[in-house]
Design a protein around this motif. Structure first.
Motif, PDB file in Angstrom:
ATOM      1  N   ASN A 128       0.775  -1.054   0.153  1.00  0.00           N
ATOM      2  CA  ASN A 128       0.025   0.141  -0.122  1.00  0.00           C
ATOM      3  C   ASN A 128       0.839   1.166  -0.008  1.00  0.00           C
ATOM      4  O   ASN A 128       0.335   2.314  -0.161  1.00  0.00           O
ATOM      5  N   SER A 144       6.839  -4.448  -5.817  1.00  0.00           N
ATOM      6  CA  SER A 144       5.323  -4.285  -5.745  1.00  0.00           C
ATOM      7  C   SER A 144       4.332  -4.748  -6.763  1.00  0.00           C
ATOM      8  O   SER A 144       4.887  -4.605  -7.936  1.00  0.00           O
ATOM      9  N   ALA A 183      -1.296  -1.851  -4.758  1.00  0.00           N
ATOM     10  CA  ALA A 183      -1.932  -1.764  -3.627  1.00  0.00           C
ATOM     11  C   ALA A 183      -2.824  -3.187  -3.438  1.00  0.00           C
ATOM     12  O   ALA A 183      -3.149  -3.693  -4.393  1.00  0.00           O
ATOM     13  N   GLY A 229      -0.926   4.868   3.409  1.00  0.00           N
ATOM     14  CA  GLY A 229      -1.032   5.164   2.142  1.00  0.00           C
ATOM     15  C   GLY A 229      -2.273   6.055   1.493  1.00  0.00           C
ATOM     16  O   GLY A 229      -2.434   6.549   0.539  1.00  0.00           O
ATOM     17  N   THR A 238      -3.986   3.586  -1.918  1.00  0.00           N
ATOM     18  CA  THR A 238      -3.370   4.747  -2.712  1.00  0.00           C
ATOM     19  C   THR A 238      -4.367   5.320  -3.645  1.00  0.00           C
ATOM     20  O   THR A 238      -3.870   6.566  -4.252  1.00  0.00           O
TER      21      THR A 238
END
Length: 677
Positions: free
Chosen positions: A418, A447, A450, A474, A505
């Motif tokens: 996140n 990553s 999210a 986030g 996000t």
């Protein structure tokens, strides 16, 4: 340690403050006493190391004994799941090293004031027979009011322990290390005074006095080179002030200030007119033979071969070996005796005892062999490097950075995050700043973007605490204030429904926060920047509605009108409309006015719930700013609305629509061609 983790059911981790060789430090919130604290957590890879644990415990013991306004306070000591931690006072600000970088040159009076605070704190430690041994700007924090606080007593030692510095390892930072510590001798109160003198030097000049390619070369300069003059750097520095630096940093500890209090008393009067004609301080050279012993070229080569960044030095052995070897003065004396042909005791003794010569000869041979072995071992040691920080980079960029440090990419794993955007590196293994051999493989975690999470119910919670928690997770967090009978700062409502699953996000949550029921005198906000206006509004619990327009009297980016005007009293929670300047209107063509129609879709929050959707609309054109809500509406079904735009010249507009905290529609580069027919 991840954000929101609660240590011992009491200390909720907010974010990382820094990482060290022994421990990592986190900002946390004490849920019982409702205050921010700093949690110092022993690194996991060191929790089974008895020496590190003892050092960590020594810091707790030393800090517990010291109560002083300029020493960071220790609140609690604990252990959870084998993790030892200290809970300490949180000092909001920066360390002295960064403070010097950002504010240099510092006014002389400010330098004196900060040093007096530091000296006062060290005097308290010395009064308890505790020597810090690692005084440096990185261990001195400066809060937002300019007050200094000493921290990190991790290698502090009580005089009663009579603990010697390890023979080949110097624990303190080499730039601030006293000559006696560089040799491996026992640290004393005068050793701290030497470090304080180096700190004063750096505050006056902006840099340390001795630099070098290796820690060993710097350590050598501390007991070989004369202290550079601060007045050569800045002739306006009084001689009396330079004398404080010189006396605090003499090579012989006996020539330094007897106590920290003496140094503080001397520093207090350096700007006095009575000391304007003071002569430069010159050490008396009261017979410290140890400082005069210079290593041979072979020994210097051995030292230069040492490339350990933690200042593993052989300086302590050098002094002992140099003492055991025959001195030049002895050789000169023997020659003189032969010339005079006088049967002096030294000459006759050496003739009668040839064994002594053999011992000296073979001792020298053995010494040179030992030095050769040390040099060989150092040269044969594998090259090491530090792992760079690649977090936040793309995999390609991280690969290039690692290659520059003679490292390669190992395994690449993917995980949801996140805080880190998709396809960017979350972390590396080994972690950043870890020492590894050159050409090692560094594993990366990249990553996948999210992951949705369930949004909580924060009504009645403290807004500032919630803001910190959600920001670290986030989320984008905004606030509006409202007059209320509940305590100021308490959340009254939220626009993201509790229990709904959202992507942090992509989510902007707006809280309605209680402003209490008091009145404030509204100041004149014209001529202020946007950030200054927002700071004023937050500190007085007011809402700001920004607009913009052209003004020939106010430069772009600053306000030129407000409603209501300044000078009157308004209730907290009120909204003040401020118009920001876009500069003078040099366009000859009139602005274009048009509408853009959009349909906002309704989303049911659950199969059994027909609650309204909270919708916020943001516009940017000649009169609106994208950061300010244009309309805040509640819809029970999909709804069509018309968005008004006024654009002059080549200006392009944009809009953003947020439903229940999540951005669902956004369009940029709007012109009159996008107008609804």
């Amino acid at each position: 340690m991840t954000p929101n983790y609660t240590l011992s059911g009491r200390y909720r981790i907010v974010r990382s403050l820094g990482e060290g060789g022994m421990a990592n430090v986190y900002l946390a919130h004490d849920l019982i006493l409702d205050r921010d604290v700093a949690v110092k957590l022993l690194r996991l890879d060191l929790r089974d190391d008895p020496k590190t644990i003892k050092r960590f415990q020594r810091e707790a013991l030393a800090t517990t004994e010291l109560v002083h306004p300029h020493i960071v306070s220790l609140y609690d000591v604990g252990e959870e799941n084998g993790m030892q931690y200290l809970v300490m006072e949180y000092v909001k600000g920066m360390d002295l090293k960064n403070y010097i970088k950002e504010n240099f040159p510092l006014p002389l009076q400010q330098v004196i004031d900060i040093m007096e605070q530091i000296l006062s704190a060290v005097a308290t430690a010395h009064a308890h027979n505790i020597i810090h041994r690692d005084l440096k700007p990185q261990n001195i924090l400066i809060d937002e009011q300019g007050n200094a606080k000493i921290t990190d007593f991790g290698i502090a030692v009580a005089l009663s322990e009579h603990t010697m510095t390890q023979t080949n390892t110097i624990l303190g930072s080499v730039h601030y290390l006293s000559p006696e510590q560089a040799r491996g001798s026992m640290a004393t109160k005068q050793s701290d005074i030497y470090s304080l003198g180096i700190i004063l030097y750096e505050m006056l000049t902006g840099s340390v006095p001795f630099k070098g390619e290796t820690a060993v070369s710097i350590a050598l300069k501390h007991f070989q080179n004369a202290m550079p003059s601060v007045r050569e750097f800045d002739a306006d520095i009084p001689q009396a002030l330079e004398n404080v630096v010189l006396q605090a940093t003499t090579k012989d500890p006996r020539e330094r200030y007897a106590t920290v209090e003496d140094m503080a008393a001397d520093l207090l009067t350096v700007l006095s007119a009575d000391r304007a004609g003071e002569k430069r301080f010159v050490p008396q050279d009261i017979g410290n033979d140890e400082t005069k012993i210079m290593p041979s070229a072979d020994i210097q080569a051995a030292i230069a071969a040492n490339q350990d960044g933690k200042t593993q030095v052989v300086a302590h052995k050098i002094a002992q070996q140099a003492k055991s070897a025959p001195h030049d003065t002895d050789t000169h004396q023997a020659t003189h005796d032969d010339d005079d042909d006088a049967p002096l005791p030294t000459r006759s003794w050496s003739k009668r005892h040839p064994l002594r010569r053999r011992i000296i000869f073979w001792g020298t041979v053995v010494l040179l062999l030992v030095i050769a072995v040390i040099v060989g071992l150092e040269l044969s040691r594998p090259q090491t490097t530090k792992v760079p920080n690649v977090a936040g980079m793309s995999q390609a960029a991280a690969t290039k950075v690692l290659k520059k440090h003679n490292l390669t990419v190992g395994k690449v794993q993917h995980a949801k995050s996140n805080q880190v955007r998709k396809n960017q590196v979350i972390k590396s293994t080994p972690a950043k700043a870890s020492k590894v051999q050159s050409h090692s493989r560094i594993n990366l975690v990249v990553s996948n973007g999210a992951k949705p999470m369930s949004f909580g119910n924060y009504v009645n919670d403290n807004y500032h605490d919630v803001r910190q928690t959600l920001t670290s997770a986030g989320f984008k967090v905004k606030e509006t204030y409202s007059t209320s009978s509940v305590s100021a700062g308490q959340i009254i409502s939220q626009d993201v429904v509790a229990g709904s699953r959202v992507m942090p996000t992509d989510t902007t949550v707006t809280f309605t926060v209680s402003a209490g029921s008091r009145y404030v005198e509204l100041k004149d906000l014209t001529g202020e920047s946007r950030s200054d206006i927002l700071d004023y509004a937050r500190s007085n619990d007011l809402n700001i509605n920004f607009k913009q327009g052209y003004s020939s009297e106010q430069k772009s980016g600053y306000s030129f009108d407000q409603d209501p005007d300044g000078g009157g009293n308004v209730r907290t929670g009120s909204t003040v409309t401020v118009t920001m300047s876009r500069g003078s209107d040099d366009h000859t063509t009139p602005p274009k006015n048009f509408y853009v129609k959009v349909t906002i879709p309704y989303k049911a929050l659950s199969t059994s719930n027909s609650a309204a959707n909270d919708v916020k609309i943001y516009l940017y054109d000649d009169t609106h700013m994208i950061e300010t809500v244009y309309r805040d509406i509640a819809i029970m079904r999909s709804t069509k609305i018309s968005l008004p735009f006024q654009l002059t010249g080549d200006t392009k507009g944009c809009y953003r629509i947020v439903r229940n905290g999540v951005t669902i529609m956004e369009k940029n580069n709007i012109t009159s061609e996008n107008a609804t027919k």
